[in-house]
Design a protein around this motif. Sequence first.
Motif, PDB file in Angstrom:
ATOM      1  N   ARG A   1       0.895  -1.173  -0.045  1.00  0.00           N
ATOM      2  CA  ARG A   1       0.094   0.037   0.031  1.00  0.00           C
ATOM      3  C   ARG A   1       0.877   1.228   0.028  1.00  0.00           C
ATOM      4  O   ARG A   1       0.250   2.395  -0.055  1.00  0.00           O
ATOM      5  CB  ARG A   1      -0.937   0.065   1.041  1.00  0.00           C
ATOM      6  CG  ARG A   1      -2.082  -1.090   1.235  1.00  0.00           C
ATOM      7  CD  ARG A   1      -2.729  -0.958   2.355  1.00  0.00           C
ATOM      8  NE  ARG A   1      -1.820  -1.574   3.703  1.00  0.00           N
ATOM      9  CZ  ARG A   1      -2.170  -1.897   4.666  1.00  0.00           C
ATOM     10  NH1 ARG A   1      -3.531  -1.542   5.193  1.00  0.00           N
ATOM     11  NH2 ARG A   1      -1.626  -2.349   5.633  1.00  0.00           N
ATOM     12  N   HIS A   2       2.134   1.267   0.292  1.00  0.00           N
ATOM     13  CA  HIS A   2       3.026   2.442   0.373  1.00  0.00           C
ATOM     14  C   HIS A   2       4.267   2.174  -0.936  1.00  0.00           C
ATOM     15  O   HIS A   2       4.404   1.385  -1.431  1.00  0.00           O
ATOM     16  CB  HIS A   2       3.499   2.213   1.614  1.00  0.00           C
ATOM     17  CG  HIS A   2       2.655   2.284   2.930  1.00  0.00           C
ATOM     18  ND1 HIS A   2       1.764   3.290   3.033  1.00  0.00           N
ATOM     19  CD2 HIS A   2       2.354   1.243   3.614  1.00  0.00           C
ATOM     20  CE1 HIS A   2       0.739   2.778   3.801  1.00  0.00           C
ATOM     21  NE2 HIS A   2       1.245   1.621   4.464  1.00  0.00           N
TER      22      HIS A   2
ATOM     23  N   CYS B   1       5.700   9.125   1.381  1.00  0.00           N
ATOM     24  CA  CYS B   1       4.958   8.123   0.463  1.00  0.00           C
ATOM     25  C   CYS B   1       4.108   8.859  -0.230  1.00  0.00           C
ATOM     26  O   CYS B   1       3.515   9.887  -0.163  1.00  0.00           O
ATOM     27  CB  CYS B   1       4.004   7.221   1.554  1.00  0.00           C
ATOM     28  SG  CYS B   1       3.134   6.183   0.760  1.00  0.00           S
TER      29      CYS B   1
ATOM     30  N   GLU C   1       1.590   7.194  -2.281  1.00  0.00           N
ATOM     31  CA  GLU C   1       0.341   6.933  -2.373  1.00  0.00           C
ATOM     32  C   GLU C   1      -1.088   7.884  -2.371  1.00  0.00           C
ATOM     33  O   GLU C   1      -0.859   8.631  -1.337  1.00  0.00           O
ATOM     34  CB  GLU C   1       0.162   5.486  -1.686  1.00  0.00           C
ATOM     35  CG  GLU C   1       1.162   4.603  -2.073  1.00  0.00           C
ATOM     36  CD  GLU C   1       1.447   4.563  -3.485  1.00  0.00           C
ATOM     37  OE1 GLU C   1       0.403   3.886  -4.211  1.00  0.00           O
ATOM     38  OE2 GLU C   1       2.546   4.766  -4.116  1.00  0.00           O
TER      39      GLU C   1
ATOM     40  N   HIS D   1      -1.387   9.937   2.093  1.00  0.00           N
ATOM     41  CA  HIS D   1      -0.441   9.196   3.098  1.00  0.00           C
ATOM     42  C   HIS D   1       0.809  10.037   3.679  1.00  0.00           C
ATOM     43  O   HIS D   1       0.969   9.762   4.599  1.00  0.00           O
ATOM     44  CB  HIS D   1       0.165   8.105   2.358  1.00  0.00           C
ATOM     45  CG  HIS D   1      -0.653   6.734   2.155  1.00  0.00           C
ATOM     46  ND1 HIS D   1      -0.203   5.455   2.126  1.00  0.00           N
ATOM     47  CD2 HIS D   1      -2.035   6.683   2.167  1.00  0.00           C
ATOM     48  CE1 HIS D   1      -0.967   4.819   2.231  1.00  0.00           C
ATOM     49  NE2 HIS D   1      -2.162   5.329   2.160  1.00  0.00           N
TER      50      HIS D   1
ATOM     51  N   MET E   1       3.397  10.359   6.498  1.00  0.00           N
ATOM     52  CA  MET E   1       4.545   9.537   6.024  1.00  0.00           C
ATOM     53  C   MET E   1       5.534  10.292   5.275  1.00  0.00           C
ATOM     54  O   MET E   1       5.487  10.438   3.914  1.00  0.00           O
ATOM     55  CB  MET E   1       3.934   8.318   5.031  1.00  0.00           C
ATOM     56  CG  MET E   1       3.047   7.430   5.834  1.00  0.00           C
ATOM     57  SD  MET E   1       2.613   6.164   4.780  1.00  0.00           S
ATOM     58  CE  MET E   1       4.061   5.042   4.699  1.00  0.00           C
TER      59      MET E   1
HETATM   60 CU   LIG Z   1       1.974   5.006   2.549  1.00  0.00          CU
END
Ligand SMILES: [Cu+2]
Length: 164
Positions: free
Chosen positions: A91-92, A139, A141, A146, A152
């Motif tokens: 997911r990252h 990150c 995403e 995120h 993140m």
């Molecule tokens: Cu992420």
Amino acid sequence: MGGFTFAQVLVLIIATASMLVVSTANRGGPHWPFRGHDHRFHQPKCEDQGPKKIIVGGSEQWRFNFTYTDWALKNGPFFINDTLVFKYDSRHSVYLLPDLWSFLNCDLSRAKLLGNVTQGGGKGFEYVLQEWKPYYFACGEHDGIHCNLGQMKFFVMPMLRCMV
Ligand SMILES: [Cu+2]
Ligand SMILES: *[C@@H]1O[C@H](CO)[C@@H](O)[C@H](O)[C@H]1NC(C)=O
Ligand SMILES: *[C@@H]1O[C@H](CO)[C@@H](O)[C@H](O)[C@H]1NC(C)=O
Ligand SMILES: *[C@@H]1O[C@H](CO)[C@@H](O)[C@H](O)[C@H]1NC(C)=O
């Protein structure tokens, strides 16, 4: 100026300034004036320090909703040639942002992909801090969500180790 507060900017400025002080201390050699007076500026021992591998987030790894800015401040300073290890599920990802402004706004439009969604598995995605410059990580995403809501993101300014 959405996405960050004056206090956050102040923390960044103070953090950068204190990192620069630490770097001066590293290069100051045994005559660094604070030595023995102020333990915040303790001279690092040169002998036993080679480049290190640091797992980003420690046991929390690289995930949503962990304050990486705090983690970086508490676990720094980092040094040139240290390796950051990003461990994450699919997911990252890991992006490098071009400047402080992009970092504060989680603006990924000019970001460079470092580790894609599959590269955080196994031993993780490794990235060596090769230069003396600020690195802004995030990150990538969900269009900055995120980075922004998930916190993140963090930056590091790797220092020069004392040369022996
Ligand atoms: Cu992420
Ligand atoms: C984020 O963490 C806080 C406290 O650790 C928790 O209260 C909150 O529910 C978490 N939010 C998400 C979206 O996981
Ligand atoms: C970092 O590693 C490279 C390659 O091993 C080396 O050439 C360079 O001198 C190192 N830089 C520092 C500041 O230690
Ligand atoms: C991620 O990068 C690796 C290594 O470059 C590549 O093999 C893989 O196909 C990429 N995965 C995705 C989802 O882009």
